[in-house]
Design a protein around this motif. Sequence first.
Motif, short mmCIF file in Angstrom:
data_model
loop_
_atom_site.label_atom_id
_atom_site.label_comp_id
_atom_site.label_asym_id
_atom_site.label_seq_id
_atom_site.Cartn_x
_atom_site.Cartn_y
_atom_site.Cartn_z
N GLU A 287 39.48 49.35 36.69
CA GLU A 287 39.46 49.05 38.13
C GLU A 287 39.21 47.56 38.37
OE1 GLU A 287 39.61 51.02 40.92
OE2 GLU A 287 39.40 53.08 40.21
N GLN A 288 38.29 47.00 37.60
CA GLN A 288 37.92 45.59 37.77
C GLN A 288 39.01 44.66 37.26
OE1 GLN A 288 34.81 44.12 35.18
NE2 GLN A 288 33.98 42.83 36.82
N VAL A 289 39.55 44.95 36.09
CA VAL A 289 40.46 44.02 35.43
C VAL A 289 41.89 44.16 35.92
CG1 VAL A 289 41.42 43.33 33.19
CG2 VAL A 289 38.99 43.90 33.38
N VAL A 290 42.34 45.38 36.18
CA VAL A 290 43.74 45.62 36.54
C VAL A 290 43.89 45.94 38.02
CG1 VAL A 290 45.84 46.93 36.02
CG2 VAL A 290 44.17 46.48 34.20
N GLY A 291 43.24 47.01 38.47
CA GLY A 291 43.38 47.42 39.86
C GLY A 291 43.04 48.88 40.03
N PRO A 292 43.35 49.47 41.19
CA PRO A 292 43.04 50.87 41.46
C PRO A 292 43.52 51.78 40.32
CG PRO A 292 43.91 49.82 43.42
CD PRO A 292 44.06 48.82 42.31
N THR A 293 42.64 52.68 39.91
CA THR A 293 42.91 53.50 38.73
C THR A 293 42.70 54.98 39.04
OG1 THR A 293 42.25 51.72 37.22
CG2 THR A 293 42.22 53.96 36.34
N ARG A 294 43.68 55.79 38.66
CA ARG A 294 43.56 57.23 38.84
C ARG A 294 43.67 57.92 37.48
NH1 ARG A 294 48.66 59.65 38.53
NH2 ARG A 294 50.42 58.19 38.78
N GLN A 295 43.10 59.10 37.43
CA GLN A 295 43.14 59.89 36.20
C GLN A 295 44.39 60.76 36.20
OE1 GLN A 295 39.43 61.70 34.60
NE2 GLN A 295 40.53 63.64 34.83
N ALA A 296 45.19 60.63 35.13
CA ALA A 296 46.39 61.45 35.00
C ALA A 296 46.14 62.68 34.15
CB ALA A 296 47.53 60.63 34.40
N GLY A 297 45.13 62.62 33.30
CA GLY A 297 44.83 63.75 32.43
C GLY A 297 43.54 63.51 31.68
N ARG A 298 42.89 64.60 31.28
CA ARG A 298 41.63 64.47 30.56
C ARG A 298 41.38 65.73 29.75
NH1 ARG A 298 36.75 61.46 31.18
NH2 ARG A 298 34.90 62.58 30.48
N ASP A 299 40.88 65.55 28.53
CA ASP A 299 40.37 66.66 27.74
C ASP A 299 39.05 66.20 27.13
OD1 ASP A 299 40.87 65.17 25.34
OD2 ASP A 299 42.91 65.95 25.21
N PRO A 300 38.38 67.03 26.37
CA PRO A 300 37.06 66.61 25.85
C PRO A 300 37.08 65.31 25.05
CG PRO A 300 37.35 68.97 25.58
CD PRO A 300 38.67 68.44 26.04
N LYS A 301 38.23 64.95 24.50
CA LYS A 301 38.28 63.76 23.66
C LYS A 301 38.94 62.56 24.33
CE LYS A 301 39.13 62.32 18.90
NZ LYS A 301 37.72 61.95 18.70
N PHE A 302 40.03 62.78 25.06
CA PHE A 302 40.81 61.67 25.60
C PHE A 302 41.00 61.75 27.11
CE2 PHE A 302 42.20 61.70 21.16
CZ PHE A 302 42.03 60.35 20.85
N THR A 303 41.08 60.56 27.71
CA THR A 303 41.41 60.42 29.12
C THR A 303 42.66 59.56 29.24
OG1 THR A 303 39.10 60.61 29.83
CG2 THR A 303 40.63 59.55 31.36
N VAL A 304 43.59 59.98 30.10
CA VAL A 304 44.80 59.21 30.40
C VAL A 304 44.66 58.70 31.83
CG1 VAL A 304 47.31 59.23 30.65
CG2 VAL A 304 46.21 60.53 28.79
N THR A 305 44.79 57.39 32.02
CA THR A 305 44.67 56.80 33.35
C THR A 305 45.90 55.98 33.69
OG1 THR A 305 43.43 54.97 32.37
CG2 THR A 305 42.15 56.71 33.39
N VAL A 306 46.10 55.82 35.00
CA VAL A 306 47.16 54.97 35.52
C VAL A 306 46.51 53.93 36.43
CG1 VAL A 306 49.35 54.88 36.76
CG2 VAL A 306 48.72 56.96 35.50
N SER A 307 46.64 52.65 36.08
CA SER A 307 46.07 51.56 36.87
C SER A 307 47.21 50.77 37.51
CB SER A 307 45.23 50.64 35.99
OG SER A 307 44.20 51.36 35.33
N THR A 308 47.10 50.54 38.81
CA THR A 308 48.13 49.81 39.54
C THR A 308 47.68 48.37 39.74
OG1 THR A 308 48.77 51.84 40.69
CG2 THR A 308 49.53 49.74 41.64
N ARG A 309 48.55 47.45 39.36
CA ARG A 309 48.21 46.03 39.47
C ARG A 309 48.10 45.63 40.93
NH1 ARG A 309 45.91 41.75 39.01
NH2 ARG A 309 46.70 39.91 37.88
N ARG A 310 47.00 44.96 41.26
CA ARG A 310 46.79 44.50 42.64
C ARG A 310 47.87 43.50 43.04
NH1 ARG A 310 41.64 44.46 40.41
NH2 ARG A 310 40.18 45.92 41.37
#
Length: 375
Positions: A352-375
């Motif tokens: 969120e700080q370095v790239v921009g608004p970030t949403r979670q696209a997927g998550r399991d106990p081990k991995f998280t997939v996020t999508v960050s949109t450049r401001r």
Amino acid sequence: MSDVLDRLRRHPDLEAPNLYAVDATDRLVLDEAAAALADAADGTVAVIGDRYGALTLGAIARHGVTGVRTHQDRLTGERALHGNAERLGLGGFTSHGLTPDLVAGARVVLLQLPRSLDALDEVAALVAAHADPAVVVVAGGRVKHMTTAMNDVLGRHLGTVEARLARQKSRVLVASAPRAAHDRPTRRWPERAEHPDLGLTVCAHGGAFAGTGVDIGTRALLAHLDAVEPTTGTAVDLGCGTGVLAVALARLRPGLVVTATDESAAAVASAAATVDANGVADRVRVTHAVGTEGVPDASVDLVLLNPPFHVGATVHPGVARALFADAARVLRPGGELWAVWNSHLRYRPTLEQVVGPTRQAGRDPKFTVTVSTRR
């Protein structure tokens, strides 16, 4: 020599109080190889896996060795070697790929043992096939990372393998007597494997992360790749490894032009082979680079990233943060960074700080997939 080693830096690699340019293994390898180096003629010494120049510059400073040929997998390590040499006024070496010219006719090979047995196998095979028959390999590592399997791998290619006494939690293996061609394994690099579930062929050199497999982090991101919106424009597979994400994206979105980039020489060679094997070389370009260097600012529509979270054996958050910043630099406003990361690392606030608004696209106990949109 100790003064030379004490003055080495990691720059341009990450520098921090708990990260060092020289360790006990470097010093032990140089000490164990002292007699061989003292007798080494010009052009008969090769160094493989030298992290920041300690082995190369230590051999030159102590013994006046010249014509040293050296190979480092990481581009930052190669640049650190050259930077340290320039600062210290030392020369007498050249950088090479992991190719026959690196070890042709070599009588002494200094080696930082890789963690991967496949990487060690590829190096040992190269030495046995192309070095002088009288070659001596002095290979060192930290005891906690060494196994007897390393002796076995060296022994497949070199007839004599001797383990020396440990010192300061490091140990050296000394190998010699290259086996005749008919007595050595016929394994060929890069290896390749078919993955029918993904419809991909993966090629890998010994030093490539995950080899010809597909690591679970990459699989987690692949599972969401069909939700990527851009169908035309440009994309970057940042830290591409063997090129699996770049190839999958090129097949899924034929209108995208993809740059696959990595600072590992083994990864770049592997990715180039994977791209060719899957018939997408017309729209995937593989480059050897640190981060996104060479890619213009605000020029990219999409970045894919499965970041490492450690430097060697040391966990350090600066690695991923630097890659996030690289992605932010090249993304156009509105462009997206699709990243996968170990869930316990909680990278979302950093994204969120370095790239921009970030949403979670997927998550399991081990991995998280996020999508960050450049401001």
